[in-house]
Design an enzyme around this catalytic site. Structure first.
Site, mmCIF file in Angstrom:
data_model
loop_
_atom_site.group_PDB
_atom_site.id
_atom_site.type_symbol
_atom_site.label_atom_id
_atom_site.label_comp_id
_atom_site.label_asym_id
_atom_site.label_seq_id
_atom_site.Cartn_x
_atom_site.Cartn_y
_atom_site.Cartn_z
ATOM 1 N N GLY A 118 -2.827 51.995 -34.588
ATOM 2 C CA GLY A 118 -2.060 52.138 -33.452
ATOM 3 C C GLY A 118 -1.867 53.543 -33.139
ATOM 4 O O GLY A 118 -2.309 54.570 -33.484
ATOM 5 N N CYS A 119 -0.877 54.059 -32.299
ATOM 6 C CA CYS A 119 -0.406 55.143 -32.144
ATOM 7 C C CYS A 119 -0.120 55.917 -33.494
ATOM 8 O O CYS A 119 0.584 55.520 -34.205
ATOM 9 C CB CYS A 119 0.973 55.055 -31.511
ATOM 10 S SG CYS A 119 1.743 56.677 -30.972
ATOM 11 N N PHE A 120 -0.919 57.063 -33.204
ATOM 12 C CA PHE A 120 -0.890 58.040 -34.843
ATOM 13 C C PHE A 120 0.506 58.622 -34.862
ATOM 14 O O PHE A 120 0.642 59.134 -35.938
ATOM 15 C CB PHE A 120 -1.810 58.952 -34.655
ATOM 16 C CG PHE A 120 -2.251 59.815 -33.602
ATOM 17 C CD1 PHE A 120 -1.273 60.389 -32.682
ATOM 18 C CD2 PHE A 120 -3.493 60.462 -33.237
ATOM 19 C CE1 PHE A 120 -1.463 60.974 -31.701
ATOM 20 C CE2 PHE A 120 -3.460 61.320 -32.268
ATOM 21 C CZ PHE A 120 -2.803 61.533 -31.238
#
Length: 215
Positions: free
Chosen positions: A57-59
């Site tokens: 997902g969002c890093f």
């Protein structure tokens, strides 16, 4: 022929090489040091350390979870798994690069095991969601493990089967995580590196299933 404009409206479909943006030859400039621990963000790293790329997902939130782990020497965020060389964040978010948001994890195998990092990976996100993670929708948010050698790849695949069995007991769908040999890794822009250390109240979409991977 599928046009780039059509890809933009289909966030769950990866582009083909012909559809991907051309990118550029020059690499993204990145800070010399990790914002939290001061260690170098780029190779060469000290002898004896090992590396892996995780996408969950969002890093931003993924990187924070991973730099907090004992035995992790340094982390950095970037893009991998697609076609566009040296992409920008906006290009990756367009869905026209094929890349996933990933975290480069450099770790000391004398202080932590790859299996322990896999446990963190599986439990920190929902690997059954395909081209999304929670409310973050797009191919860049897909779940991936990019391995640096055959032993890592075998361990990752075995852990996937073990976690799948536990997820099935809890009623979850099949795991969609991609496990593959490491592709080219492109560092993300400087402001993304250790983002949540610089912005403690920033967005973090990381969230697991509550299912645990047995030791």
């Amino acid at each position: 022929m599928v046009l780039r404009s059509e890809i933009l409206t289909k966030k769950s479909e990866l582009p083909t090489p012909d559809q991907a943006l051309p990118g550029r030859e020059s690499a993204m400039p990145v800070p010399e040091a990790h914002f939290v621990n001061g260690r170098p963000l780029t190779a060469p790293f000290p002898a004896g350390l090992q590396q892996v790329l995780f996408g969950m997902g969002c890093f931003w939130g993924a990187e924070r979870r991973l730099w907090q782990q004992p035995g992790v020497w340094v982390t950095a965020v970037g893009y991998a798994g697609g076609y566009t060389p040296n992409p920008t964040y906006d290009e990756v978010c367009s869905g026209l690069t094929g890349h996933s948001e990933v975290v480069l994890v450099v770790y000391n195998p004398q202080e932590t095991s790859f299996e322990q990092l896999l446990k963190v990976f599986w439990e920190a996100h929902d690997p059954t969601q395909g081209m999304r993670q929670g409310g973050d929708i797009g191919t860049q948010y897909r779940s991936v493990i990019y391995t640096f050698d055959a032993a890592q790849k075998a361990a990752a695949m075995a852990s996937r089967e073990n976690f799948q069995a536990e997820l099935a007991k809890a009623g979850y769908d099949r795991i969609t995580t991609e496990i593959a040999d490491v592709p080219p890794f492109y560092y993300a822009e400087a402001y993304h590196q250790q983002y949540l250390a610089k912005n403690p109240n920033g967005y973090c979409g990381l969230g697991g299933t509550g299912v645990c991977l047995p030791a």
